[in-house]
Enzyme design. Sequence first.
Site, PDB file in Angstrom:
ATOM      1  N   ARG A 177       0.938  -1.300  -0.034  1.00 30.12           N
ATOM      2  CA  ARG A 177       0.100  -0.048  -0.054  1.00 30.12           C
ATOM      3  C   ARG A 177       0.710   1.232   0.104  1.00 30.12           C
ATOM      4  O   ARG A 177       0.397   2.306   0.729  1.00 30.12           O
ATOM      5  CB  ARG A 177      -0.973  -0.038   1.212  1.00 30.12           C
ATOM      6  N   SER A 227     -10.960  -0.603   3.824  1.00 32.97           N
ATOM      7  CA  SER A 227     -10.294  -0.911   5.110  1.00 32.97           C
ATOM      8  C   SER A 227      -9.715   0.348   5.564  1.00 32.97           C
ATOM      9  O   SER A 227      -8.755   0.868   4.619  1.00 32.97           O
ATOM     10  CB  SER A 227      -8.983  -1.998   4.917  1.00 32.97           C
ATOM     11  N   GLU A 297      -4.778   3.579   6.411  1.00 31.19           N
ATOM     12  CA  GLU A 297      -4.483   3.373   4.864  1.00 31.19           C
ATOM     13  C   GLU A 297      -5.255   4.432   4.102  1.00 31.19           C
ATOM     14  O   GLU A 297      -4.541   5.019   3.244  1.00 31.19           O
ATOM     15  CB  GLU A 297      -5.077   2.138   4.392  1.00 31.19           C
TER      16      GLU A 297
HETATM   17  C1  LIG Z   1     -15.643  -1.187  -0.392  1.00 29.89           C
HETATM   18  C2  LIG Z   1     -14.002  -0.803  -0.727  1.00 29.89           C
HETATM   19  C3  LIG Z   1     -13.257  -1.944  -0.910  1.00 29.89           C
HETATM   20  C4  LIG Z   1     -11.803  -1.588  -0.924  1.00 29.89           C
HETATM   21  N1  LIG Z   1     -11.012  -2.764  -1.153  1.00 29.89           N
HETATM   22  C5  LIG Z   1      -9.731  -2.663  -1.402  1.00 29.89           C
HETATM   23  C6  LIG Z   1      -8.909  -3.707  -1.602  1.00 29.89           C
HETATM   24  O1  LIG Z   1      -9.129  -4.909  -1.378  1.00 29.89           O
HETATM   25  N2  LIG Z   1      -7.552  -3.447  -1.865  1.00 29.89           N
HETATM   26  C7  LIG Z   1      -6.930  -2.173  -1.708  1.00 29.89           C
HETATM   27  O2  LIG Z   1      -6.127  -2.087  -1.885  1.00 29.89           O
HETATM   28  N3  LIG Z   1      -7.764  -1.141  -1.483  1.00 29.89           N
HETATM   29  C8  LIG Z   1      -9.201  -1.345  -1.432  1.00 29.89           C
HETATM   30  N4  LIG Z   1      -9.955  -0.037  -1.215  1.00 29.89           N
HETATM   31  C9  LIG Z   1      -9.477   1.268  -1.247  1.00 29.89           C
HETATM   32  C10 LIG Z   1      -9.248   2.004  -2.495  1.00 29.89           C
HETATM   33  O3  LIG Z   1     -10.303   1.394  -3.403  1.00 29.89           O
HETATM   34  C11 LIG Z   1      -7.945   1.733  -3.272  1.00 29.89           C
HETATM   35  O4  LIG Z   1      -6.898   2.325  -2.362  1.00 29.89           O
HETATM   36  C12 LIG Z   1      -7.843   2.443  -4.584  1.00 29.89           C
HETATM   37  O5  LIG Z   1      -6.709   2.254  -5.143  1.00 29.89           O
HETATM   38  C13 LIG Z   1      -8.058   4.034  -4.558  1.00 29.89           C
HETATM   39  O6  LIG Z   1      -8.228   4.321  -5.739  1.00 29.89           O
HETATM   40  P1  LIG Z   1      -9.090   5.775  -6.154  1.00 29.89           P
HETATM   41  O7  LIG Z   1      -8.877   6.053  -7.530  1.00 29.89           O
HETATM   42  O8  LIG Z   1     -10.366   5.730  -5.445  1.00 29.89           O
HETATM   43  O9  LIG Z   1      -8.172   6.971  -5.388  1.00 29.89           O
HETATM   44  P2  LIG Z   1      -8.644   8.208  -4.606  1.00 29.89           P
HETATM   45  O10 LIG Z   1      -9.195   7.466  -3.529  1.00 29.89           O
HETATM   46  O11 LIG Z   1      -9.320   8.966  -5.206  1.00 29.89           O
HETATM   47  O12 LIG Z   1      -7.027   8.667  -4.251  1.00 29.89           O
HETATM   48  C14 LIG Z   1      -6.344   8.068  -3.529  1.00 29.89           C
HETATM   49  C15 LIG Z   1      -4.928   8.420  -3.665  1.00 29.89           C
HETATM   50  O13 LIG Z   1      -4.476   8.485  -4.665  1.00 29.89           O
HETATM   51  C16 LIG Z   1      -4.059   9.745  -5.490  1.00 29.89           C
HETATM   52  N5  LIG Z   1      -4.416   9.561  -6.668  1.00 29.89           N
HETATM   53  C17 LIG Z   1      -5.562   9.183  -7.618  1.00 29.89           C
HETATM   54  N6  LIG Z   1      -5.468   9.085  -8.931  1.00 29.89           N
HETATM   55  C18 LIG Z   1      -4.157   9.359  -9.173  1.00 29.89           C
HETATM   56  C19 LIG Z   1      -3.328   9.550 -10.321  1.00 29.89           C
HETATM   57  N7  LIG Z   1      -4.019   9.780 -11.666  1.00 29.89           N
HETATM   58  N8  LIG Z   1      -2.179   9.905 -10.197  1.00 29.89           N
HETATM   59  C20 LIG Z   1      -1.352  10.263  -9.048  1.00 29.89           C
HETATM   60  N9  LIG Z   1      -2.337  10.163  -7.686  1.00 29.89           N
HETATM   61  C21 LIG Z   1      -3.396   9.744  -7.885  1.00 29.89           C
HETATM   62  C22 LIG Z   1      -5.048  10.759  -4.871  1.00 29.89           C
HETATM   63  O14 LIG Z   1      -4.601  12.115  -5.028  1.00 29.89           O
HETATM   64  C23 LIG Z   1      -5.118  10.216  -3.474  1.00 29.89           C
HETATM   65  O15 LIG Z   1      -3.793  10.518  -2.724  1.00 29.89           O
HETATM   66  C24 LIG Z   1     -11.203  -0.362  -1.235  1.00 29.89           C
HETATM   67  C25 LIG Z   1     -12.263   0.598  -0.998  1.00 29.89           C
HETATM   68  C26 LIG Z   1     -13.536   0.480  -0.784  1.00 29.89           C
HETATM   69  C27 LIG Z   1     -14.418   1.694  -0.386  1.00 29.89           C
END
Ligand SMILES: Cc1cc2nc3c(=O)[nH]c(=O)nc-3n(C[C@H](O)[C@H](O)[C@H](O)COP(=O)(O)OP(=O)(O)OC[C@H]3O[C@@H](n4cnc5c(N)ncnc54)[C@H](O)[C@@H]3O)c2cc1C
Length: 307
Positions: A177, A227, A297
């Site tokens: 992560r 999480s 996280e």
């Molecule tokens: C129900 C649920 C289940 C989940 N299960 C998992 C799981 O199994 N495993 C896991 O690892 N995570 C899980 N997550 C967490 C999440 O989905 C991941 O961390 C995911 O990678 C976040 O992506 P996002 O596009 O939503 O990023 P955001 O939440 O929008 O942003 C997260 C960070 O990434 C940065 N970011 C976003 N896009 C870019 C880009 N293009 N370039 C540079 N930086 C960027 C943002 O600035 C921010 O700091 C879960 C979340 C939920 C709600």
Amino acid sequence: MLDHQSIEHKLHEVLSDDNILINEPLNNHTYTKLGGKADFFVTPVTYESVQDVVKLANREQVPFTLLGNGSNLIVKDGGVRGIVLSLKKLDQITVDGHEMIAQSGARIIDASREALTEHLTGLEFACGIPGTVGGALFMNAGAYGGEIKDVLKEAVVVDREGNLLTLPADAFDLQYRHSNIPENGYIVLEALFELKPGNYDYIKDVMDDLTYKRESKQPLEYPSCGSVFKRPPGYFAGKLIQDSGLQGKGIGGAEVSKKHAGFIINKNNATATEYIQSIEMVQKTVKDKFDVALEREVRIIGEDLEK
Ligand SMILES: Cc1cc2nc3c(=O)[nH]c(=O)nc-3n(C[C@H](O)[C@H](O)[C@H](O)COP(=O)(O)OP(=O)(O)OC[C@H]3O[C@@H](n4cnc5c(N)ncnc54)[C@H](O)[C@@H]3O)c2cc1C
């Protein structure tokens, strides 16, 4: 103080009207359904316009924040000042042989489904992760034994000065992560995944099994950020929280899920403040009881409401 009129005017020089929203409520863009407004919410449709926005922000000294699918972010109730950049309109996925190029605004779930369609294995782990490709690379997202690090070959990014760079996977220092993307201030524009040929039915069975596990164990019926905490070395965050008797407890409308103790749900119109206080309450209780520090996280951005 930001000169809003001047910034708006300059944004219109690099983006078309339908890609600029003013005072956009961010609770429409986050999985927790929390968060105040963004001064400017922009959705570029070309790599060049992303570069233009970065250069404009540098030149005018406007803060900018990157938003993916908002599935690992809590936005505070006072919202975010300056420009919020969403790449959701850059969402193409193409496959050539065993390689997939996915633009950063594409959902990693869709990349996983596309791999299945093309009989390619390697992205099954991502079939239920609700983030974008960019967010998944930023977090080195992973589940059930797989992570982005296993399949990433290279990525195209924009650096702090607005330059376009193509970097190999090992340039991102991907660990559990973690990536070095925040330190370097990179904006991910696309990822190249190296996959392997596989058997459609087998890949589908794995994805169906992972989806079943997720749906039966996670409170997907409520808004949440997944999480909340990283896995502390030698422990499981959910088990520590469960053993602290915290399930069903929370502050205001936020609650530690009874279904999965690692999740905090927005059960009843919580504010971001209540959600964050619930996180802190969990951290304090687990620390007092087990002397284990739970590291978040989920990321927290934005400002508190002015009193
Ligand atoms: C129900 C649920 C289940 C989940 N299960 C998992 C799981 O199994 N495993 C896991 O690892 N995570 C899980 N997550 C967490 C999440 O989905 C991941 O961390 C995911 O990678 C976040 O992506 P996002 O596009 O939503 O990023 P955001 O939440 O929008 O942003 C997260 C960070 O990434 C940065 N970011 C976003 N896009 C870019 C880009 N293009 N370039 C540079 N930086 C960027 C943002 O600035 C921010 O700091 C879960 C979340 C939920 C709600």
